[in-house]
Write a protein that holds these residues in place. Structure first.
Motif, PDB file in Angstrom:
ATOM      1  N   PRO A  46       0.839  -1.222   0.000  1.00 56.84           N
ATOM      2  CA  PRO A  46       0.000   0.000   0.000  1.00 56.84           C
ATOM      3  C   PRO A  46       0.871   1.269   0.000  1.00 56.84           C
ATOM      4  O   PRO A  46       0.779   2.088   0.907  1.00 56.84           O
ATOM      5  CB  PRO A  46      -0.781  -0.146   1.309  1.00 56.84           C
ATOM      6  N   LEU A  47       1.710   1.409  -1.023  1.00 58.24           N
ATOM      7  CA  LEU A  47       2.623   2.558  -1.065  1.00 58.24           C
ATOM      8  C   LEU A  47       1.875   3.840  -1.425  1.00 58.24           C
ATOM      9  O   LEU A  47       1.005   3.835  -2.303  1.00 58.24           O
ATOM     10  CB  LEU A  47       3.727   2.304  -2.087  1.00 58.24           C
ATOM     11  N   MET A  48       2.230   4.924  -0.747  1.00 60.41           N
ATOM     12  CA  MET A  48       1.554   6.199  -1.019  1.00 60.41           C
ATOM     13  C   MET A  48       2.582   7.258  -1.373  1.00 60.41           C
ATOM     14  O   MET A  48       3.701   7.243  -0.854  1.00 60.41           O
ATOM     15  CB  MET A  48       0.813   6.665   0.236  1.00 60.41           C
ATOM     16  N   PRO A  49       2.203   8.216  -2.247  1.00 56.04           N
ATOM     17  CA  PRO A  49       3.132   9.314  -2.542  1.00 56.04           C
ATOM     18  C   PRO A  49       3.200  10.302  -1.381  1.00 56.04           C
ATOM     19  O   PRO A  49       2.274  10.396  -0.577  1.00 56.04           O
ATOM     20  CB  PRO A  49       2.510   9.971  -3.780  1.00 56.04           C
ATOM     21  N   LEU A  50       4.307  11.021  -1.304  1.00 55.51           N
ATOM     22  CA  LEU A  50       4.449  12.041  -0.261  1.00 55.51           C
ATOM     23  C   LEU A  50       3.649  13.267  -0.676  1.00 55.51           C
ATOM     24  O   LEU A  50       4.151  14.153  -1.353  1.00 55.51           O
ATOM     25  CB  LEU A  50       5.918  12.434  -0.087  1.00 55.51           C
ATOM     26  N   PHE A  55       2.698  13.625   3.642  1.00 55.96           N
ATOM     27  CA  PHE A  55       3.969  14.362   3.717  1.00 55.96           C
ATOM     28  C   PHE A  55       4.091  15.054   5.079  1.00 55.96           C
ATOM     29  O   PHE A  55       5.118  14.958   5.754  1.00 55.96           O
ATOM     30  CB  PHE A  55       4.048  15.393   2.581  1.00 55.96           C
ATOM     31  N   ALA A  56       3.021  15.713   5.492  1.00 52.37           N
ATOM     32  CA  ALA A  56       3.040  16.451   6.763  1.00 52.37           C
ATOM     33  C   ALA A  56       3.295  15.499   7.929  1.00 52.37           C
ATOM     34  O   ALA A  56       4.039  15.833   8.865  1.00 52.37           O
ATOM     35  CB  ALA A  56       1.713  17.186   6.954  1.00 52.37           C
ATOM     36  N   GLN A  57       2.706  14.307   7.859  1.00 55.62           N
ATOM     37  CA  GLN A  57       2.913  13.330   8.943  1.00 55.62           C
ATOM     38  C   GLN A  57       4.400  12.975   9.053  1.00 55.62           C
ATOM     39  O   GLN A  57       4.959  12.885  10.139  1.00 55.62           O
ATOM     40  CB  GLN A  57       2.093  12.064   8.675  1.00 55.62           C
ATOM     41  N   ARG A  58       5.036  12.782   7.899  1.00 57.82           N
ATOM     42  CA  ARG A  58       6.451  12.433   7.921  1.00 57.82           C
ATOM     43  C   ARG A  58       7.271  13.557   8.563  1.00 57.82           C
ATOM     44  O   ARG A  58       8.142  13.307   9.393  1.00 57.82           O
ATOM     45  CB  ARG A  58       6.964  12.167   6.499  1.00 57.82           C
ATOM     46  N   GLU A  59       6.957  14.788   8.187  1.00 55.49           N
ATOM     47  CA  GLU A  59       7.712  15.914   8.741  1.00 55.49           C
ATOM     48  C   GLU A  59       7.604  15.963  10.260  1.00 55.49           C
ATOM     49  O   GLU A  59       8.584  16.173  10.957  1.00 55.49           O
ATOM     50  CB  GLU A  59       7.206  17.226   8.135  1.00 55.49           C
TER      51      GLU A  59
END
Ligand code: FMN
Length: 196
Positions: A46-50, A55-59
């Motif tokens: 289940p790969l998702m783009p940033l 993206f915000a979650q990763r940051e």
């Protein structure tokens, strides 16, 4: 035990010529007791783009140094492998975007690479990454080929010292039998992994 991570991006699955090349290599490796192969089929993940919230979650996770969040499992798996094999067809002068999506998910500051005042440095354990691909046209020594060249550059970024590519070129040109070209690539790859 040498942990080999096999990243399968052969989108056409059982129809894929890249997979024929790759299965021959995996068979040879699995016949040796020293190697343990872990398969990661990107088409099943289940790969998702940033983008946006992802993206915000990763940051925010990285700001808190929360590297154990499940979304970083691909990055940990990649950084801990002793060897990596990537299989993907040649698409649009590079490789399928599914593989780029995976790359985007594993390139995590603090897991696969680090940054300090001198710049970036790789954090991956793998000594080698082998890229297996098949191409419709013949792109040997062509500056238009961007897939292998990009992966080779990423190896430097991730700290993987040795990058090899085995490509079966010209499969859709009709100049030579597909089987002849594939057999030749298989032979080249088997020689390479004779000492992997
Ligand atoms: C979406 C798509 C894009 C492709 N782009 C290229 C290309 O840019 N150059 C080329 O020579 N062949 C291109 N091909 C042909 C493939 O590289 C070739 O058929 C390859 O062997 C497919 O690998 P597979 O059998 O593992 O799927 C493309 C094929 C597809 C389906």
């Amino acid at each position: 035990m040498v942990k080999v991570l096999y990243i399968d991006c052969c989108i056409r699955r059982d129809q894929s010529r890249t997979r024929i090349l790759t299965e021959a290599v995996l068979e040879a490796l699995q016949a040796k007791e020293a190697y343990q192969v872990e398969r990661l089929c990107l088409m099943d993940e289940p790969l998702m783009p940033l983008s946006e919230g992802f993206f915000a979650q990763r940051e925010s996770l990285l700001a808190e140094h929360d590297y154990l969040h499940p979304r970083f499992r691909y990055a940990h798996q990649f950084s801990q492998a002793n060897r990596v094999i990537v299989a993907a067809p040649f698409w649009d002068l590079g490789f399928p975007s599914l593989l780029k999506l995976y790359i985007e998910n594993i390139s995590v500051d603090g897991i696969t690479f680090g940054v300090d005042e001198r710049g970036t440095h790789g954090l991956c354990k793998a000594e080698r990454l082998l890229f297996l691909t098949t191409r419709g046209g013949d792109y040997r020594n062509s500056k238009l080929e961007m897939g292998a060249r990009y992966l080779g550059a990423l190896c430097e970024f991730w700290g993987i010292p040795r990058f090899d590519v085995v490509a079966a070129d010209g499969l859709d040109l009709g100049r030579e039998e597909v089987k002849t070209i594939l057999d030749c690539a298989i032979e080249e790859a088997l020689t390479l992994v004779g000492n992997f």
